[in-house]
Design an enzyme around this catalytic site. Structure first.
Site, PDB file in Angstrom:
ATOM      1  N   ARG A  65       0.820  -1.217   0.000  1.00  0.00           N
ATOM      2  CA  ARG A  65       0.000   0.000   0.000  1.00  0.00           C
ATOM      3  C   ARG A  65       0.857   1.271   0.000  1.00  0.00           C
ATOM      4  NH1 ARG A  65      -3.742   2.407   4.468  1.00  0.00           N
ATOM      5  NH2 ARG A  65      -5.350   3.469   3.254  1.00  0.00           N
ATOM      6  N   ASP A  70       2.307   6.260  -2.532  1.00  0.00           N
ATOM      7  CA  ASP A  70       3.406   7.099  -3.017  1.00  0.00           C
ATOM      8  C   ASP A  70       3.137   7.498  -4.466  1.00  0.00           C
ATOM      9  OD1 ASP A  70       5.874   8.415  -3.091  1.00  0.00           O
ATOM     10  OD2 ASP A  70       6.903   6.633  -3.850  1.00  0.00           O
ATOM     11  N   VAL A  73       0.327  10.214  -5.520  1.00  0.00           N
ATOM     12  CA  VAL A  73       0.478  11.621  -5.108  1.00  0.00           C
ATOM     13  C   VAL A  73       1.766  12.175  -5.730  1.00  0.00           C
ATOM     14  CG1 VAL A  73       0.693  13.201  -3.148  1.00  0.00           C
ATOM     15  CG2 VAL A  73      -0.729  11.140  -2.942  1.00  0.00           C
ATOM     16  N   ASP A  77       7.757   9.014  -6.024  1.00  0.00           N
ATOM     17  CA  ASP A  77       8.948   9.810  -5.709  1.00  0.00           C
ATOM     18  C   ASP A  77       9.351   9.704  -4.246  1.00  0.00           C
ATOM     19  OD1 ASP A  77       6.882  11.117  -4.493  1.00  0.00           O
ATOM     20  OD2 ASP A  77       7.246  13.078  -5.423  1.00  0.00           O
ATOM     21  N   ASN A  97      -4.079   8.559   4.903  1.00  0.00           N
ATOM     22  CA  ASN A  97      -2.887   7.958   5.505  1.00  0.00           C
ATOM     23  C   ASN A  97      -2.883   7.932   7.031  1.00  0.00           C
ATOM     24  OD1 ASN A  97      -1.875   7.656   2.911  1.00  0.00           O
ATOM     25  ND2 ASN A  97      -0.662   9.542   2.973  1.00  0.00           N
ATOM     26  N   PRO A 167      -8.237   7.835  -3.982  1.00  0.00           N
ATOM     27  CA  PRO A 167      -9.701   7.864  -3.815  1.00  0.00           C
ATOM     28  C   PRO A 167     -10.135   7.305  -2.464  1.00  0.00           C
ATOM     29  CG  PRO A 167      -9.042   6.127  -5.354  1.00  0.00           C
ATOM     30  CD  PRO A 167      -7.798   6.888  -5.008  1.00  0.00           C
ATOM     31  N   HIS A 197      -6.500  -5.889  -2.357  1.00  0.00           N
ATOM     32  CA  HIS A 197      -7.284  -6.061  -1.132  1.00  0.00           C
ATOM     33  C   HIS A 197      -7.551  -7.539  -0.826  1.00  0.00           C
ATOM     34  CE1 HIS A 197      -8.883  -1.622  -1.295  1.00  0.00           C
ATOM     35  NE2 HIS A 197      -7.581  -1.700  -1.042  1.00  0.00           N
ATOM     36  N   THR A 198      -6.875  -8.417  -1.483  1.00  0.00           N
ATOM     37  CA  THR A 198      -6.851  -9.830  -1.082  1.00  0.00           C
ATOM     38  C   THR A 198      -5.952 -10.027   0.132  1.00  0.00           C
ATOM     39  OG1 THR A 198      -6.389 -12.091  -1.810  1.00  0.00           O
ATOM     40  CG2 THR A 198      -4.947 -10.389  -2.697  1.00  0.00           C
ATOM     41  N   ASP A 244     -10.038  -9.243   2.991  1.00  0.00           N
ATOM     42  CA  ASP A 244     -10.461 -10.517   2.400  1.00  0.00           C
ATOM     43  C   ASP A 244     -10.871 -11.434   3.543  1.00  0.00           C
ATOM     44  OD1 ASP A 244     -10.627 -13.111   1.465  1.00  0.00           O
ATOM     45  OD2 ASP A 244      -8.643 -13.134   0.531  1.00  0.00           O
ATOM     46  N   THR A 247      -8.956 -15.369   3.201  1.00  0.00           N
ATOM     47  CA  THR A 247      -7.506 -15.623   3.314  1.00  0.00           C
ATOM     48  C   THR A 247      -6.737 -14.299   3.327  1.00  0.00           C
ATOM     49  OG1 THR A 247      -7.497 -15.858   0.900  1.00  0.00           O
ATOM     50  CG2 THR A 247      -7.522 -17.897   2.178  1.00  0.00           C
ATOM     51  N   ASP A 252      -4.299 -14.183  -3.316  1.00  0.00           N
ATOM     52  CA  ASP A 252      -5.022 -15.142  -4.159  1.00  0.00           C
ATOM     53  C   ASP A 252      -6.249 -14.470  -4.785  1.00  0.00           C
ATOM     54  OD1 ASP A 252      -6.793 -14.863  -2.054  1.00  0.00           O
ATOM     55  OD2 ASP A 252      -6.385 -16.837  -1.204  1.00  0.00           O
TER      56      ASP A 252
HETATM   57  C1  HEM Z   1      -9.394   1.372  -5.921  1.00  0.00           C
HETATM   58  C2  HEM Z   1      -9.208   2.332  -5.045  1.00  0.00           C
HETATM   59  C3  HEM Z   1      -8.783   2.030  -3.630  1.00  0.00           C
HETATM   60  C4  HEM Z   1      -9.413   2.424  -2.500  1.00  0.00           C
HETATM   61  C5  HEM Z   1     -10.679   3.276  -2.415  1.00  0.00           C
HETATM   62  C6  HEM Z   1      -8.678   1.880  -1.399  1.00  0.00           C
HETATM   63  C7  HEM Z   1      -9.004   2.078  -0.074  1.00  0.00           C
HETATM   64  C8  HEM Z   1      -8.419   1.418   0.982  1.00  0.00           C
HETATM   65  C9  HEM Z   1      -8.815   1.558   2.346  1.00  0.00           C
HETATM   66  C10 HEM Z   1      -9.921   2.464   2.859  1.00  0.00           C
HETATM   67  C11 HEM Z   1      -8.046   0.723   3.095  1.00  0.00           C
HETATM   68  C12 HEM Z   1      -8.115   0.525   4.589  1.00  0.00           C
HETATM   69  C13 HEM Z   1      -7.402   1.671   5.281  1.00  0.00           C
HETATM   70  C14 HEM Z   1      -7.717   1.739   6.756  1.00  0.00           C
HETATM   71  O1  HEM Z   1      -8.869   1.595   7.127  1.00  0.00           O
HETATM   72  O2  HEM Z   1      -6.765   1.978   7.535  1.00  0.00           O
HETATM   73  C15 HEM Z   1      -7.131   0.071   2.187  1.00  0.00           C
HETATM   74  C16 HEM Z   1      -6.185  -0.843   2.572  1.00  0.00           C
HETATM   75  C17 HEM Z   1      -5.298  -1.419   1.694  1.00  0.00           C
HETATM   76  N1  HEM Z   1      -5.127  -1.091   0.379  1.00  0.00           N
HETATM   77 FE1  HEM Z   1      -6.390  -0.029  -0.757  1.00  0.00          FE
HETATM   78  N2  HEM Z   1      -7.631   1.164  -1.869  1.00  0.00           N
HETATM   79  C18 HEM Z   1      -7.646   1.231  -3.233  1.00  0.00           C
HETATM   80  C19 HEM Z   1      -6.697   0.694  -4.084  1.00  0.00           C
HETATM   81  C20 HEM Z   1      -5.589   0.015  -3.680  1.00  0.00           C
HETATM   82  C21 HEM Z   1      -4.471  -0.313  -4.535  1.00  0.00           C
HETATM   83  C22 HEM Z   1      -4.347   0.081  -5.992  1.00  0.00           C
HETATM   84  C23 HEM Z   1      -3.590  -1.004  -3.770  1.00  0.00           C
HETATM   85  C24 HEM Z   1      -2.247  -1.573  -4.164  1.00  0.00           C
HETATM   86  C25 HEM Z   1      -1.932  -1.929  -5.374  1.00  0.00           C
HETATM   87  C26 HEM Z   1      -4.156  -1.111  -2.448  1.00  0.00           C
HETATM   88  C27 HEM Z   1      -3.596  -1.792  -1.402  1.00  0.00           C
HETATM   89  C28 HEM Z   1      -4.129  -1.849  -0.134  1.00  0.00           C
HETATM   90  C29 HEM Z   1      -3.643  -2.744   0.905  1.00  0.00           C
HETATM   91  C30 HEM Z   1      -2.582  -3.819   0.707  1.00  0.00           C
HETATM   92  C31 HEM Z   1      -4.353  -2.454   2.066  1.00  0.00           C
HETATM   93  C32 HEM Z   1      -4.152  -3.077   3.450  1.00  0.00           C
HETATM   94  C33 HEM Z   1      -2.996  -2.361   4.131  1.00  0.00           C
HETATM   95  C34 HEM Z   1      -2.649  -2.879   5.517  1.00  0.00           C
HETATM   96  O3  HEM Z   1      -3.192  -3.851   5.996  1.00  0.00           O
HETATM   97  O4  HEM Z   1      -1.776  -2.229   6.138  1.00  0.00           O
HETATM   98  N3  HEM Z   1      -5.347  -0.452  -2.430  1.00  0.00           N
HETATM   99  N4  HEM Z   1      -7.370   0.528   0.920  1.00  0.00           N
END
Ligand code: HEM
Ligand SMILES: *[C@@H]1O[C@H](CO)[C@@H](O)[C@H](O)[C@H]1NC(C)=O
Ligand SMILES: *[C@@H]1O[C@H](CO)[C@@H](O)[C@H](O)[C@H]1NC(C)=O
Length: 325
Positions: A65, A70, A73, A77, A97, A167, A197-198, A244, A247, A252
């Site tokens: 993430r 990074d 925005v 960089d 963040n 977003p 988000h898997t 997810d 898992t 996956d």
């Molecule tokens: C499609 C638009 C996206 C939205 C609206 C979004 C939103 C979010 C939100 C709200 C969370 C939880 C944050 C929290 O409650 O602390 C999250 C977690 C996460 N997002 Fe996204 N996300 C998006 C796309 C992505 C992309 C493109 C990636 C990476 C390629 C990504 C990777 C992750 C990961 C791995 C987590 C878990 C992080 C952790 O457990 O520390 N997300 N995302």
């Protein structure tokens, strides 16, 4: 014939001009950028990521993430890594963040290992790109050759990080598409990358409205999530749930299966599979084909990593990822 040729010449000029004006410098990144100056960078990054993930599986998700936040925005960089200074407030406390992004200590450890091996050579922005790839691979996902040669920003922008370029989880599908388009990612990239988000966790505050108020959600799933996420704003805001449900530590296709079963945790997840929407069929495809998902995910990660890097003599190679030199 003559007019056919002049119109195709004309299209070539349009392409040349567009590339020129959008300033895409992605052509300057290359997979062998450090092959002479720091061939051991990959081993150094991988060993630190591996031990961090051994200690806590979630760290793989958190590192993935960081690269996303990074790149969205002002380009990839390393700006997200900068602490606040007297001359600017960084991105760490921006809405997407604050109390949410993590993994900075792991990046510090990677950086100090890399500095021991090749001092002053490898950027923090590149470290994030490699760490993201390694995290995905370690948790069972695809691998890919990471393009490198990014340099680090000398500043960060709280305002940009707060501007909506990342977003929010309340976004509509059309808002998600617009935000991804703005960094050169199409609808297919959006769905593939959402598959990140898997793995990982979200806070109650990110999914409260969905589990209490939305109708396209599995009832028992909603109930289970409600048990640890009170409906009152301000109560249990930071309580975590897996993105997810099946898992959360394995990269996956379960995320896509969940969407089909109305068990997407975020509004922005479930919107990708929602009653005949334009992305429904792709979600179905990914849910049934790890190969297609893995291959599209890897391609989209490379595209995301191409977003507006600083190259050449722009920016710097930070010695400490948390502050400009
Ligand atoms: C499609 C638009 C996206 C939205 C609206 C979004 C939103 C979010 C939100 C709200 C969370 C939880 C944050 C929290 O409650 O602390 C999250 C977690 C996460 N997002 Fe996204 N996300 C998006 C796309 C992505 C992309 C493109 C990636 C990476 C390629 C990504 C990777 C992750 C990961 C791995 C987590 C878990 C992080 C952790 O457990 O520390 N997300 N995302
Ligand atoms: C970030 O979170 C902390 C609580 O951990 C809070 O005190 C602070 O006001 C938040 N900052 C912003 C800008 O929202
Ligand atoms: C659910 O929707 C109602 C009506 O719009 C609103 O008052 C309530 O705050 C919402 N609940 C949550 C948890 O978002």
């Amino acid at each position: 014939m003559a007019s056919g040729r002049s119109s195709s010449l004309c299209s070539i000029w349009v392409i040349v001009l567009l590339v020129g004006f959008t300033g895409s410098s992605s052509a300057q990144l290359s997979t062998n950028f450090y092959s002479k100056s720091c061939p051991k960078v990959f081993d150094a990054v991988k060993s630190v990521v591996q031990s961090a993930v051994n200690k806590e599986k979630r760290m793989g998700a958190s590192l993935l993430r960081l690269h996303f936040h990074d790149c969205f925005v002002n380009g990839c960089d390393g700006s997200i890594l900068l602490d606040d200074t007297s001359s600017f407030t960084g991105e760490k406390t921006a809405r997407p963040n604050n109390n949410s992004v993590r993994g900075f200590e792991v990046v510090d450890n990677i950086k100090s290992q890399v500095e021991k091996t090749c001092p002053g050579v490898v950027s923090c922005a590149d470290i994030l790109a490699i760490a993201a790839r390694d995290s995905v691979k370690i948790l069972g996902g695809p691998s890919w050759n990471v393009k490198l040669g990014r340099r680090d920003s000398k500043t960060a922008s709280l305002a940009a990080a707060n501007s909506g370029v990342i977003p929010p989880p309340t976004s509509t599908l059309s808002q998600l598409k617009t935000r991804f388009q703005a960094v050169g990612l199409n609808e297919r990239d959006l769905v593939a990358l959402s598959g990140a988000h898997t793995i990982g966790q979200a806070r109650c505050t990110s999914f409260r409205a969905r589990i209490y108020n939305e109708t396209n959600i599995d009832a028992s799933f909603a109930k289970a999530r409600q048990s640890k996420c009170p409906s009152t704003v301000g109560s249990g805001d930071n309580n975590l749930a897996p993105l997810d449900v099946q898992t959360p530590n394995t990269f996956d296709t379960a995320y896509f299966k969940n969407l089909i079963n109305q068990k997407g945790l975020l509004h922005s997840d479930q919107i990708l599979y929602n009653n005949g929407g334009s992305t429904d069929s792709l979600v179905k495809t990914y849910s049934g084909s790890a190969n297609t998902f893995n291959s599209d995910f890897a391609k989209a990660m490379i595209k995301m990593g191409d977003n507006k890097p600083l190259t050449g003599s722009n920016g710097e190679i930070r010695l400490n990822c948390r502050r400009p030199n």
